[in-house]
Design a protein around this motif. Sequence first.
Motif, mmCIF file in Angstrom:
data_model
loop_
_atom_site.group_PDB
_atom_site.id
_atom_site.type_symbol
_atom_site.label_atom_id
_atom_site.label_comp_id
_atom_site.label_asym_id
_atom_site.label_seq_id
_atom_site.Cartn_x
_atom_site.Cartn_y
_atom_site.Cartn_z
ATOM 1 N N PHE A 32 0.833 -1.200 0.000
ATOM 2 C CA PHE A 32 0.000 0.000 0.000
ATOM 3 C C PHE A 32 0.870 1.253 0.000
ATOM 4 O O PHE A 32 0.649 2.182 -0.781
ATOM 5 C CB PHE A 32 -0.935 -0.003 1.215
ATOM 6 N N ILE A 33 1.875 1.285 0.865
ATOM 7 C CA ILE A 33 2.756 2.456 0.963
ATOM 8 C C ILE A 33 3.542 2.653 -0.331
ATOM 9 O O ILE A 33 3.676 3.784 -0.827
ATOM 10 C CB ILE A 33 3.692 2.316 2.172
ATOM 11 N N TYR A 38 4.205 5.712 -5.423
ATOM 12 C CA TYR A 38 4.307 5.736 -6.882
ATOM 13 C C TYR A 38 3.235 6.646 -7.488
ATOM 14 O O TYR A 38 3.530 7.471 -8.361
ATOM 15 C CB TYR A 38 4.176 4.320 -7.446
ATOM 16 N N ILE A 39 2.010 6.505 -7.009
ATOM 17 C CA ILE A 39 0.924 7.324 -7.543
ATOM 18 C C ILE A 39 1.164 8.800 -7.245
ATOM 19 O O ILE A 39 0.962 9.662 -8.109
ATOM 20 C CB ILE A 39 -0.432 6.851 -6.985
ATOM 21 N N ARG A 45 4.295 14.897 -11.285
ATOM 22 C CA ARG A 45 4.908 15.235 -12.570
ATOM 23 C C ARG A 45 3.952 15.153 -13.751
ATOM 24 O O ARG A 45 4.359 15.298 -14.893
ATOM 25 C CB ARG A 45 6.120 14.345 -12.820
ATOM 26 N N ALA A 46 2.670 14.928 -13.492
ATOM 27 C CA ALA A 46 1.696 14.756 -14.570
ATOM 28 C C ALA A 46 1.056 16.088 -14.952
ATOM 29 O O ALA A 46 0.850 16.953 -14.104
ATOM 30 C CB ALA A 46 0.609 13.789 -14.131
ATOM 31 N N PRO A 47 0.737 16.238 -16.245
ATOM 32 C CA PRO A 47 -0.068 17.404 -16.643
ATOM 33 C C PRO A 47 -1.504 17.261 -16.119
ATOM 34 O O PRO A 47 -1.870 16.241 -15.557
ATOM 35 C CB PRO A 47 -0.028 17.370 -18.171
ATOM 36 N N TRP A 54 -4.509 10.042 -12.149
ATOM 37 C CA TRP A 54 -3.751 9.550 -10.997
ATOM 38 C C TRP A 54 -4.469 9.850 -9.684
ATOM 39 O O TRP A 54 -4.383 9.077 -8.737
ATOM 40 C CB TRP A 54 -2.341 10.122 -10.994
ATOM 41 N N ARG A 55 -5.188 10.949 -9.633
ATOM 42 C CA ARG A 55 -5.979 11.241 -8.437
ATOM 43 C C ARG A 55 -7.082 10.196 -8.266
ATOM 44 O O ARG A 55 -7.345 9.733 -7.156
ATOM 45 C CB ARG A 55 -6.571 12.644 -8.561
#
Length: 78
Positions: A32-33, A38-39, A45-47, A54-55
Amino acid sequence: MEELETIILVAAVILLLFIFAAALYIRIIRPFIETRAYIKMEMSRAPRSEYKYWRHELVRLYVYHIPIFGWLIVRLIK
């Protein structure tokens, strides 16, 4: 003689609790951690369009791993 049996029983219970805690950490908490880290890295770094994805994945992770509080988390994030 009864004192020795009591000591052995207490030691066995403590050992079983330790094994259970280690298994819980290895099978549930550590993945989980790592997945959450990672997420969150991908979110940072995501637009904008990928950030929403990712949210959503982070919410899904929380709901999957914390089902009792999942409904609350979903309401707070939306």
